[in-house]
Structure formats: C-alpha cells, structure tokens
Design an enzyme around this catalytic site. Sequence first.
Site, mmCIF file in Angstrom:
data_model
loop_
_atom_site.group_PDB
_atom_site.id
_atom_site.type_symbol
_atom_site.label_atom_id
_atom_site.label_comp_id
_atom_site.label_asym_id
_atom_site.label_seq_id
_atom_site.Cartn_x
_atom_site.Cartn_y
_atom_site.Cartn_z
ATOM 1 C CG ASP A 87 -2.127 0.919 1.021
ATOM 2 O OD1 ASP A 87 -2.461 1.195 -0.132
ATOM 3 O OD2 ASP A 87 -2.694 1.359 2.035
ATOM 4 C CB CYS A 140 -19.331 -2.355 -9.191
ATOM 5 S SG CYS A 140 -18.763 -2.326 -10.901
ATOM 6 C CB CYS A 198 -21.204 3.590 -6.859
ATOM 7 S SG CYS A 198 -20.217 4.914 -6.143
HETATM 8 S S1 SF4 Z 1 -19.905 -5.892 -10.304
HETATM 9 FE FE1 SF4 Z 1 -18.456 -4.564 -11.418
HETATM 10 S S2 SF4 Z 1 -16.459 -5.526 -11.067
HETATM 11 FE FE2 SF4 Z 1 -18.002 -7.068 -10.568
HETATM 12 S S3 SF4 Z 1 -18.311 -8.225 -12.494
HETATM 13 FE FE3 SF4 Z 1 -19.874 -6.606 -12.456
HETATM 14 S S4 SF4 Z 1 -18.899 -4.902 -13.582
HETATM 15 FE FE4 SF4 Z 1 -17.258 -6.314 -13.003
HETATM 16 S S1 SF4 Z 2 -18.371 4.973 -2.834
HETATM 17 FE FE1 SF4 Z 2 -18.337 2.810 -2.240
HETATM 18 S S2 SF4 Z 2 -19.377 1.806 -3.950
HETATM 19 FE FE2 SF4 Z 2 -18.719 3.820 -4.697
HETATM 20 S S3 SF4 Z 2 -16.687 3.522 -5.600
HETATM 21 FE FE3 SF4 Z 2 -16.373 4.130 -3.473
HETATM 22 S S4 SF4 Z 2 -16.151 2.153 -2.389
HETATM 23 FE FE4 SF4 Z 2 -17.153 1.696 -4.352
#
Ligand code: SF4
Ligand code: SF4
Length: 282
Positions: free
Chosen positions: A102, A163, A167
């Site tokens: 990191d 994803c 978000c």
């Molecule tokens: S949730 Fe996002 S990272 Fe996971 S398979 Fe679907 S597009 Fe890809």
């Molecule tokens: S706010 Fe949460 S869901 Fe959105 S990109 Fe950041 S970690 Fe991922």
Amino acid sequence: MTAAELAGRFAGLGAAGWGYVPYAALEQAMDSAARQKAQALCPGAAGVLVAAFPYFAGLRPGNLPLYARGLDYHLELPWRLDLLCADLARAYPGRMFHAGTDSSPLPEREAARQAGLGLMGRNGLIILPPYGSWIFLGTILTDQPLDLPRQAPSGPCMGCGRCIAACPAGALTEEGFAAERCLSHLTQKKGELPPEQAAAVARHPYIWGCDLCQTVCPYNARPARTGIPAFFQGLIDRLTPGDLESLTNRQFQQQYGQRAFAWRGPAVLRRNFALQAGQKTE
Ligand code: SF4
Ligand code: SF4
C-alpha cells in the site's frame, strides 16, 4: 529462483496468487514522484513481484469494511513478504529486495493487472476467483531481473455493471472513477466536510470505508475464505460511539492501533458518527 520455487514460497506465505512484471513496464503508470521514490528505494529497479493475500472471513453484519475488521494488513503482510525477501537475498547475493504494501510507490493494481493476476474489475479492483476482490496486494521490488515467464495481462471482468449501479456516491460511473466522491475516501478525510460530502457520509451505512461495489459483484457471491489467522481471528465488525467515548488519542491507539481503521485517529470516526446521528434525528 524458478517460477515453481517462487510459487511454493508464495503459497507458503498465504498468498493465493502471484506474478511478475518488469519494472520498466510499470513506469508509464507512475508519476515522476513515484518513479523517483522507487529509484531511491531500489536504484536500477528491474522487476516487481506482486502477490494477492485473501482476507474474506464471512459476510457478517457491521459498519466497518471487511478489510479493516481483522489485524491491519500493513502489519501482517510486510513480515510475510520480508521472509521471501530474505530468501531471495540469499539466492541473489548483493541484490536488493524491498517489500511493499500500500505505502509503496509502485502502482500495485497495475502491477497485478500486468502480471496477469485474476481479472480487472470495472470497480477498479483486481478479482481473483475464488477469493473475489477480497484480497490485499503486496509487492517486492528488486534490482535483480528475474527470468520468469511473462503472463498475459488480466482480462476484464464480466462487465455486469452492478458495481456502478450500487455506488451510492456517484464515484463509480460509466465514465470512470472519481476518488473525491468515493465514500471510502470521504469517511477517511479529516476535518469538516462540505455539505454534499457530509450528507453522503451521513447516509452511509459504514462508519469507515465502503464495500458496496464489492458486495454486489457476482465474483464475490460465494468467495473462498482466507486461511490467514490475522484476517479471521479477533474481528471487530462494528464500532459504536460508546467505543470511542472519552478515549484519549493515546488510549485509542492502544486499543485500536493495530486496526486499519485507526490510522486517521478517533476524530474522523467521531465526526462520521456525529453526521450519521444528525441524519437519523432529522
Ligand atoms: S460488479 Fe463490477 S467488477 Fe463485478 S463483475 Fe460486475 S462490472 Fe465487473
Ligand atoms: S463509494 Fe463505495 S461503492 Fe462507490 S466507488 Fe467508493 S467504495 Fe465503491
């Protein structure tokens, strides 16, 4: 050291996958400050080994991200990688081997992608089935060119878009990732937040970090669990305001200093609790 020998060493350290990338291939993904730091650390840098350490220990309810519930990976990964660095230093006398987790100047995800580890998620994370994206990346930077077979770079994930849809902050969009909107970043950002960011933190179910673009990912539906005790023993799933009440900074560090959520101190956590309490009483 051969690829088979390295594979055995990494597996013995608890890594679920590893790869190698020539340092020159990473340079274009590094800004000049990062390149200078890497060269200062390891003049004549020639290669980077990158490894993935799983941390999934179950989807238990809580308000901390899964990565921060066990021992801080900044404490757990370095000693593991240092064991291999010592082996490598014996195998290649006079050469340097530097472990990084990191805090390294190296772009770890890009190293993992170029080394062909798993898949590249649209959420920006490396996905390593069957562990999903619940992995920590660690690197070893060396001035010893290693004669290892080059893997094809990681392919893309299935691209389902869950994803992006999940978000809550608009940080992840079809256009890309805006770090300054990400709740993982905002919950760690010190000081008073502007109204829009404060409102986003107030609505957020976590007191620190964010897992939402990972929990919805199909590759994370039934992930394999970590075998690393530090990441499945003594977990803290949830913090409450009472846990922090009347703790001095020193007491906070004594109690939580070995957790990844502690590095910013208690003030930022108290601020997040206050924002969330305000939201609930409105
Ligand atoms: S949730 Fe996002 S990272 Fe996971 S398979 Fe679907 S597009 Fe890809
Ligand atoms: S706010 Fe949460 S869901 Fe959105 S990109 Fe950041 S970690 Fe991922």
